[in-house]
Design a protein around this motif. Structure first.
Motif, short mmCIF file in Angstrom:
data_model
loop_
_atom_site.label_atom_id
_atom_site.label_comp_id
_atom_site.label_asym_id
_atom_site.label_seq_id
_atom_site.Cartn_x
_atom_site.Cartn_y
_atom_site.Cartn_z
N MET A 148 122.22 -36.99 -11.16
CA MET A 148 121.53 -35.76 -11.54
C MET A 148 121.16 -35.79 -13.02
O MET A 148 121.89 -36.32 -13.85
N TYR A 149 119.98 -35.28 -13.31
CA TYR A 149 119.55 -35.22 -14.69
C TYR A 149 120.18 -34.02 -15.39
O TYR A 149 120.30 -32.94 -14.80
N GLU A 150 120.57 -34.22 -16.63
CA GLU A 150 121.14 -33.11 -17.40
C GLU A 150 119.99 -32.25 -17.94
O GLU A 150 119.05 -32.77 -18.55
N ARG A 151 120.06 -30.98 -17.69
CA ARG A 151 118.99 -30.08 -18.14
C ARG A 151 119.06 -29.90 -19.67
O ARG A 151 120.13 -29.65 -20.22
N MET A 152 117.90 -30.05 -20.33
CA MET A 152 117.83 -29.88 -21.78
C MET A 152 117.60 -28.40 -22.10
O MET A 152 116.76 -27.76 -21.47
N ASN A 153 118.35 -27.88 -23.06
CA ASN A 153 118.13 -26.46 -23.39
C ASN A 153 116.78 -26.28 -24.09
O ASN A 153 116.23 -27.23 -24.66
N ILE A 154 116.26 -25.10 -24.03
CA ILE A 154 114.89 -24.83 -24.45
C ILE A 154 114.65 -25.15 -25.92
O ILE A 154 113.59 -25.66 -26.31
N GLU A 155 115.64 -24.88 -26.78
CA GLU A 155 115.45 -25.14 -28.21
C GLU A 155 115.37 -26.63 -28.49
O GLU A 155 114.55 -27.07 -29.31
N ASP A 156 116.21 -27.42 -27.81
CA ASP A 156 116.15 -28.87 -27.99
C ASP A 156 114.82 -29.41 -27.48
O ASP A 156 114.23 -30.32 -28.08
N TRP A 157 114.34 -28.85 -26.36
CA TRP A 157 113.06 -29.30 -25.80
C TRP A 157 111.92 -28.99 -26.76
O TRP A 157 111.05 -29.83 -27.00
N LYS A 158 111.92 -27.80 -27.35
CA LYS A 158 110.88 -27.42 -28.31
C LYS A 158 110.92 -28.34 -29.53
O LYS A 158 109.87 -28.76 -30.04
N ALA A 159 112.12 -28.66 -30.00
CA ALA A 159 112.25 -29.53 -31.16
C ALA A 159 111.73 -30.94 -30.85
O ALA A 159 111.05 -31.56 -31.68
N LYS A 160 112.02 -31.42 -29.64
CA LYS A 160 111.54 -32.74 -29.24
C LYS A 160 110.02 -32.77 -29.16
O LYS A 160 109.36 -33.71 -29.65
N LYS A 161 109.42 -31.76 -28.56
CA LYS A 161 107.96 -31.70 -28.44
C LYS A 161 107.31 -31.62 -29.81
O LYS A 161 106.27 -32.24 -30.05
N LYS A 162 107.92 -30.86 -30.72
CA LYS A 162 107.37 -30.75 -32.07
C LYS A 162 107.44 -32.10 -32.78
O LYS A 162 106.48 -32.51 -33.46
N ASN A 163 108.54 -32.80 -32.64
CA ASN A 163 108.67 -34.12 -33.26
C ASN A 163 107.64 -35.10 -32.70
O ASN A 163 107.07 -35.90 -33.44
N ASP A 164 107.41 -35.02 -31.39
CA ASP A 164 106.42 -35.89 -30.77
C ASP A 164 105.03 -35.58 -31.31
O ASP A 164 104.25 -36.50 -31.63
N ARG A 165 104.68 -34.30 -31.42
CA ARG A 165 103.37 -33.92 -31.95
C ARG A 165 103.21 -34.35 -33.40
O ARG A 165 102.16 -34.85 -33.80
N ASP A 166 104.25 -34.14 -34.19
CA ASP A 166 104.19 -34.51 -35.60
C ASP A 166 104.00 -36.02 -35.76
O ASP A 166 103.26 -36.47 -36.65
N ALA A 167 104.65 -36.80 -34.89
CA ALA A 167 104.51 -38.26 -34.97
C ALA A 167 103.08 -38.69 -34.65
O ALA A 167 102.51 -39.56 -35.33
N VAL A 168 102.49 -38.06 -33.63
CA VAL A 168 101.11 -38.38 -33.27
C VAL A 168 100.16 -37.99 -34.40
O VAL A 168 99.25 -38.74 -34.77
N MET A 169 100.35 -36.81 -34.97
CA MET A 169 99.50 -36.35 -36.06
C MET A 169 99.60 -37.29 -37.27
O MET A 169 98.60 -37.58 -37.93
N THR A 170 100.81 -37.77 -37.56
CA THR A 170 100.99 -38.70 -38.67
C THR A 170 100.23 -40.00 -38.41
O THR A 170 99.56 -40.53 -39.30
N ASP A 171 100.35 -40.52 -37.19
CA ASP A 171 99.63 -41.74 -36.83
C ASP A 171 98.13 -41.54 -36.91
O ASP A 171 97.38 -42.41 -37.38
N GLN A 172 97.65 -40.39 -36.43
CA GLN A 172 96.22 -40.10 -36.47
C GLN A 172 95.72 -40.03 -37.91
O GLN A 172 94.65 -40.57 -38.24
N LYS A 173 96.47 -39.36 -38.77
CA LYS A 173 96.08 -39.22 -40.17
C LYS A 173 95.97 -40.58 -40.84
O LYS A 173 95.01 -40.86 -41.57
N GLN A 174 96.95 -41.44 -40.61
CA GLN A 174 96.92 -42.77 -41.21
C GLN A 174 95.74 -43.58 -40.68
O GLN A 174 95.05 -44.26 -41.44
N ALA A 175 95.50 -43.50 -39.37
CA ALA A 175 94.39 -44.24 -38.77
C ALA A 175 93.05 -43.76 -39.31
O ALA A 175 92.15 -44.56 -39.58
#
Length: 273
Positions: free
Chosen positions: A1-28
């Protein structure tokens, strides 16, 4: 069974993912604007990828998939486009996400369409002349052919002029830029002195060339070499999006009037099913 991620951790992960993409886009994007040669290759490649791609994603796609700058003709695609190395693992290819192209890794070769972007229009023969007629209809000023000098958009004469011996491909490569300048001149009297506008207009022409599968103006890279100096830090995306929107008008108009539609890929058809 997968462990359910709490909403705050999920939001933080999504924000980190978006920030990483934005950083890569800016450099490119910053790398794209380093010199005219990189910018010309980027604009041609983005034109060939089509309109459904943001500036940041275009930079990432073209950085990860250089073959996107050399997209094949329809005939070449039918003959070679579906070949994939049998030993390929984690094939980099173009995928759609939220309606826009991004680079994705595919591990099942049956789900790929050749590790190459879909083929785009490649105008030839009489299609070039028809495309010129379509774009001429968009021009706010008359387009003439004569051996007088100088040529291009002549603000004082309110005219776009090309040599009578110019080839259709040469005219088509320059016409979008001159139409942009002619249109801007209707609002700004000093358009002839605005180097930034001239460079932005040329950038539009280069992207349209990619969209139509023709060569850009021979001096494009040299003339675009100073564009970076005119764009404030952090405004790279905005400037290139403006180019994309103008190029989209020209490219879409020509493709619609000439009834040239990009064929759907196997991947797109599979997604629909």
């Amino acid at each position: 069974m997968y462990e359910r991620m709490n909403i705050e951790d999920w939001k933080a992960k999504k924000k980190n993912d978006r920030d990483a993409v934005m950083t890569d886009q800016k450099q490119a994007l910053q790398e794209v604007l380093q010199d005219g040669a990189d910018l010309t290759a980027y604009l041609l490649g983005r034109g060939r990828l089509g309109s459904g791609i943001t500036s940041g994603n275009a930079a990432l796609v073209l950085k990860a998939c250089p073959q996107a700058t050399a997209v094949m003709s329809f005939d070449g695609w039918n003959q070679f486009g579906r070949r994939v190395s049998k030993g390929a693992v984690g094939i980099s290819q173009l995928v759609r996400s939220g309606g826009y192209f991004t680079v994705g890794k595919v591990y099942d070769r049956s789900a790929t369409y050749g590790n190459k972007p879909c083929p785009t229009v490649e105008l030839q023969g009489e299609q070039l002349g028809k495309a010129i007629a379509v774009l001429t209809a968009l021009s706010p000023v008359e387009v003439q052919f004569d051996d007088k000098q100088p040529t291009g958009f002549l603000a004082d004469e309110n005219l776009i002029l090309y040599p009578s011996g110019a080839s259709n491909e040469e005219v088509l490569a320059r016409l979008p830029a001159d139409i942009v300048l002619a249109t801007a001149a209707q609002c700004y009297a000093e358009v002839g002195n605005e180097e930034y506008l001239h460079q932005m207009a040329l950038a539009v022409s280069v992207e349209v060339c990619g969209r139509l599968g023709i060569s850009p103006p021979a001096d494009a890279a040299d003339r675009l070499n100073g564009l970076r100096a005119h764009i404030p830090a952090g405004e790279e995306r905005r400037a290139l999006e403006e180019v994309r929107e103008m190029a989209k008008v020209f490219g879409d108009t020509v493709c619609k009037e000439l009834d040239l539609q990009r064929p759907r890929s196997d991947l797109q058809r599979a997604e629909e099913r």
